[in-house]
Design a protein around this motif. Sequence first.
Motif, PDB file in Angstrom:
ATOM      1  N   GLY A 118     -34.664  26.774  44.717  1.00  0.00           N
ATOM      2  CA  GLY A 118     -34.257  25.709  45.647  1.00  0.00           C
ATOM      3  C   GLY A 118     -33.410  24.615  45.013  1.00  0.00           C
ATOM      4  N   PHE A 119     -32.974  24.800  43.777  1.00  0.00           N
ATOM      5  CA  PHE A 119     -32.097  23.815  43.134  1.00  0.00           C
ATOM      6  C   PHE A 119     -30.632  24.100  43.485  1.00  0.00           C
ATOM      7  CE2 PHE A 119     -35.698  23.800  40.098  1.00  0.00           C
ATOM      8  CZ  PHE A 119     -35.849  22.447  39.835  1.00  0.00           C
ATOM      9  N   THR A 120     -29.790  23.051  43.431  1.00  0.00           N
ATOM     10  CA  THR A 120     -28.355  23.289  43.324  1.00  0.00           C
ATOM     11  C   THR A 120     -28.019  23.228  41.838  1.00  0.00           C
ATOM     12  OG1 THR A 120     -27.884  20.950  43.593  1.00  0.00           O
ATOM     13  CG2 THR A 120     -27.796  22.293  45.576  1.00  0.00           C
ATOM     14  N   VAL A 121     -26.943  23.898  41.446  1.00  0.00           N
ATOM     15  CA  VAL A 121     -26.613  23.996  40.013  1.00  0.00           C
ATOM     16  C   VAL A 121     -25.180  23.493  39.805  1.00  0.00           C
ATOM     17  CG1 VAL A 121     -26.438  25.558  38.029  1.00  0.00           C
ATOM     18  CG2 VAL A 121     -28.216  25.932  39.746  1.00  0.00           C
ATOM     19  N   PRO A 122     -25.020  22.187  39.555  1.00  0.00           N
ATOM     20  CA  PRO A 122     -23.655  21.652  39.449  1.00  0.00           C
ATOM     21  C   PRO A 122     -22.930  21.992  38.163  1.00  0.00           C
ATOM     22  CG  PRO A 122     -25.267  19.895  39.161  1.00  0.00           C
ATOM     23  CD  PRO A 122     -26.034  21.123  39.542  1.00  0.00           C
ATOM     24  N   ALA A 123     -23.647  22.343  37.094  1.00  0.00           N
ATOM     25  CA  ALA A 123     -22.924  22.594  35.833  1.00  0.00           C
ATOM     26  C   ALA A 123     -23.638  23.621  34.962  1.00  0.00           C
ATOM     27  CB  ALA A 123     -22.776  21.288  35.049  1.00  0.00           C
ATOM     28  N   VAL A 124     -22.840  24.488  34.347  1.00  0.00           N
ATOM     29  CA  VAL A 124     -23.322  25.471  33.359  1.00  0.00           C
ATOM     30  C   VAL A 124     -22.422  25.323  32.134  1.00  0.00           C
ATOM     31  CG1 VAL A 124     -23.663  27.917  32.847  1.00  0.00           C
ATOM     32  CG2 VAL A 124     -24.063  27.070  35.174  1.00  0.00           C
ATOM     33  N   LEU A 125     -23.010  24.943  31.018  1.00  0.00           N
ATOM     34  CA  LEU A 125     -22.214  24.598  29.838  1.00  0.00           C
ATOM     35  C   LEU A 125     -22.603  25.517  28.680  1.00  0.00           C
ATOM     36  CD1 LEU A 125     -23.001  20.823  30.280  1.00  0.00           C
ATOM     37  CD2 LEU A 125     -20.867  21.927  30.907  1.00  0.00           C
ATOM     38  N   PRO A 126     -21.730  26.465  28.311  1.00  0.00           N
ATOM     39  CA  PRO A 126     -22.060  27.349  27.183  1.00  0.00           C
ATOM     40  C   PRO A 126     -21.753  26.686  25.840  1.00  0.00           C
ATOM     41  CG  PRO A 126     -20.001  28.029  28.177  1.00  0.00           C
ATOM     42  CD  PRO A 126     -20.443  26.814  28.929  1.00  0.00           C
ATOM     43  N   ILE A 127     -22.621  26.910  24.882  1.00  0.00           N
ATOM     44  CA  ILE A 127     -22.392  26.441  23.509  1.00  0.00           C
ATOM     45  C   ILE A 127     -22.534  27.673  22.618  1.00  0.00           C
ATOM     46  CG2 ILE A 127     -23.312  25.013  21.625  1.00  0.00           C
ATOM     47  CD1 ILE A 127     -24.387  23.101  23.745  1.00  0.00           C
TER      48      ILE A 127
ATOM     49  N   LEU B 139     -20.846  36.815   9.463  1.00  0.00           N
ATOM     50  CA  LEU B 139     -20.544  36.165  10.750  1.00  0.00           C
ATOM     51  C   LEU B 139     -21.619  36.547  11.766  1.00  0.00           C
ATOM     52  CD1 LEU B 139     -17.235  35.647  12.598  1.00  0.00           C
ATOM     53  CD2 LEU B 139     -19.186  36.605  13.840  1.00  0.00           C
ATOM     54  N   ALA B 140     -22.187  35.525  12.407  1.00  0.00           N
ATOM     55  CA  ALA B 140     -23.117  35.777  13.518  1.00  0.00           C
ATOM     56  C   ALA B 140     -22.880  34.712  14.579  1.00  0.00           C
ATOM     57  CB  ALA B 140     -24.565  35.717  13.035  1.00  0.00           C
ATOM     58  N   SER B 141     -23.134  35.054  15.821  1.00  0.00           N
ATOM     59  CA  SER B 141     -23.050  34.037  16.874  1.00  0.00           C
ATOM     60  C   SER B 141     -23.966  34.421  18.032  1.00  0.00           C
ATOM     61  CB  SER B 141     -21.608  33.863  17.361  1.00  0.00           C
ATOM     62  OG  SER B 141     -21.236  34.950  18.169  1.00  0.00           O
ATOM     63  N   VAL B 142     -24.321  33.394  18.802  1.00  0.00           N
ATOM     64  CA  VAL B 142     -25.144  33.595  19.999  1.00  0.00           C
ATOM     65  C   VAL B 142     -24.839  32.437  20.942  1.00  0.00           C
ATOM     66  CG1 VAL B 142     -27.176  32.393  18.995  1.00  0.00           C
ATOM     67  CG2 VAL B 142     -27.489  34.029  20.863  1.00  0.00           C
ATOM     68  N   THR B 143     -24.795  32.731  22.226  1.00  0.00           N
ATOM     69  CA  THR B 143     -24.481  31.661  23.192  1.00  0.00           C
ATOM     70  C   THR B 143     -25.762  31.041  23.743  1.00  0.00           C
ATOM     71  OG1 THR B 143     -22.375  32.630  23.786  1.00  0.00           O
ATOM     72  CG2 THR B 143     -23.316  31.117  25.383  1.00  0.00           C
ATOM     73  N   PHE B 144     -25.722  29.721  23.737  1.00  0.00           N
ATOM     74  CA  PHE B 144     -26.825  28.883  24.199  1.00  0.00           C
ATOM     75  C   PHE B 144     -26.300  28.202  25.472  1.00  0.00           C
ATOM     76  CE2 PHE B 144     -29.181  24.831  23.853  1.00  0.00           C
ATOM     77  CZ  PHE B 144     -30.451  25.294  23.596  1.00  0.00           C
ATOM     78  N   TYR B 145     -27.030  28.315  26.555  1.00  0.00           N
ATOM     79  CA  TYR B 145     -26.563  27.744  27.822  1.00  0.00           C
ATOM     80  C   TYR B 145     -27.290  26.442  28.145  1.00  0.00           C
ATOM     81  CZ  TYR B 145     -24.038  31.973  29.045  1.00  0.00           C
ATOM     82  OH  TYR B 145     -23.140  33.017  29.072  1.00  0.00           O
ATOM     83  N   LEU B 146     -26.515  25.413  28.453  1.00  0.00           N
ATOM     84  CA  LEU B 146     -27.091  24.206  29.045  1.00  0.00           C
ATOM     85  C   LEU B 146     -26.830  24.305  30.543  1.00  0.00           C
ATOM     86  CD1 LEU B 146     -26.113  21.135  26.831  1.00  0.00           C
ATOM     87  CD2 LEU B 146     -27.899  22.837  26.521  1.00  0.00           C
ATOM     88  N   VAL B 147     -27.886  24.260  31.321  1.00  0.00           N
ATOM     89  CA  VAL B 147     -27.755  24.410  32.770  1.00  0.00           C
ATOM     90  C   VAL B 147     -28.335  23.169  33.446  1.00  0.00           C
ATOM     91  CG1 VAL B 147     -28.388  25.811  34.781  1.00  0.00           C
ATOM     92  CG2 VAL B 147     -27.863  26.920  32.596  1.00  0.00           C
ATOM     93  N   VAL B 148     -27.515  22.554  34.295  1.00  0.00           N
ATOM     94  CA  VAL B 148     -27.925  21.352  35.020  1.00  0.00           C
ATOM     95  C   VAL B 148     -28.307  21.770  36.441  1.00  0.00           C
ATOM     96  CG1 VAL B 148     -27.194  19.078  35.832  1.00  0.00           C
ATOM     97  CG2 VAL B 148     -26.298  19.980  33.654  1.00  0.00           C
ATOM     98  N   ALA B 149     -29.498  21.366  36.870  1.00  0.00           N
ATOM     99  CA  ALA B 149     -29.956  21.727  38.220  1.00  0.00           C
ATOM    100  C   ALA B 149     -30.452  20.476  38.932  1.00  0.00           C
ATOM    101  CB  ALA B 149     -31.086  22.757  38.121  1.00  0.00           C
ATOM    102  N   GLU B 150     -30.193  20.402  40.243  1.00  0.00           N
ATOM    103  CA  GLU B 150     -30.606  19.220  41.011  1.00  0.00           C
ATOM    104  C   GLU B 150     -31.523  19.614  42.167  1.00  0.00           C
ATOM    105  OE1 GLU B 150     -26.971  16.241  39.796  1.00  0.00           O
ATOM    106  OE2 GLU B 150     -26.947  17.179  41.789  1.00  0.00           O
ATOM    107  N   ALA B 151     -32.576  18.840  42.322  1.00  0.00           N
ATOM    108  CA  ALA B 151     -33.578  19.124  43.360  1.00  0.00           C
ATOM    109  C   ALA B 151     -33.111  18.563  44.706  1.00  0.00           C
ATOM    110  CB  ALA B 151     -34.906  18.502  42.978  1.00  0.00           C
TER     111      ALA B 151
END
Length: 257
Positions: free
Chosen positions: A189-198, A245-257
């Motif tokens: 039931g959240f809206t998701v205004p932003a998804v930020l990959p790092i 060399l190694a890498s992995v993506t970390f997601y910051l996800v913003v959700a609004e109630a």
Amino acid sequence: MTSNVFETDTPDPIAYLDRLAATDLGRSYKKRMLDELDVRPGHTVVDLGCGPGTDLGTLAEAVGPTGTVIGVDHDRAAVDAATGRTGGLAVDVRLGDLHDLPMADRTADRARTDRVLQHVDDPARALGEIRRVLRPGGRLVMGEPDWGTLTVDHPDSRLTDAYTRFVTDRAVANARIGSQLPRLAAGAGFTVPAVLPITPVFRDVRAADTILGLERTTRRAVTAGYLTEDAAQEWLAHLANGPFLASVTFYLVVAEA
Ligand SMILES: C[S@@+](CC[C@H](N)C(=O)[O-])C[C@H]1O[C@@H](n2cnc3c(N)ncnc32)[C@H](O)[C@@H]1O
């Protein structure tokens, strides 16, 4: 020679979390999470799966004397450490589970999870609980990896495939949670205004090892039958000696109630 490159003993869980939080990577993504959380003076903020209280002091500073910070964790040692570290601050640390939060409906303005939903039994249920305790218009910021994006370079890519398959199949309960979060949050039931990959790229094997536990994870992959002993030796020898060399993506996800 690999023995002086990798950390072979499993670190104490609290020491491991402290060490990661003190790296440039840890500091920068946590700062980004705080910016996205948009905490205002007077807010009630909850840190879900707060561990040893890594972020509680910063949150207490952000809400100021009129605000409230609540930390929740299901691990008694983490709760005790967080309580000890936040003595003197207006922080309330509670022993509790994300699937059944010890909080009343619509009582929080902000919530965060930081590498927690990858471990819970039922992420959809946990998100439903977070939605329940947030006030309408309240904001949740989640920071979780997608271990399906993990890559570790090796001349024999079959070894990389076996290692990363072990990580996603067996090492982490919800290994692909990072990229699943927008869908799961929408389902709760959240809206998701932003998804930020790092996506950090590790060029130094020792720096990667302090986070990834390369040798320990390889040993577990052998025990689980994903790599033979010979393949593991070949894999680790190149990681220790080769260009790394190694890498992995970390997601910051913003959700609004
Ligand atoms: C990787 S640690 C992260 C700790 C902290 N957020 C940080 O950034 O340092 C994950 C934390 O989530 C907690 N945790 C995992 N599953 C949980 C659950 N179902 N309910 C409450 N806490 C949980 C663990 O006990 C642990 O302290």
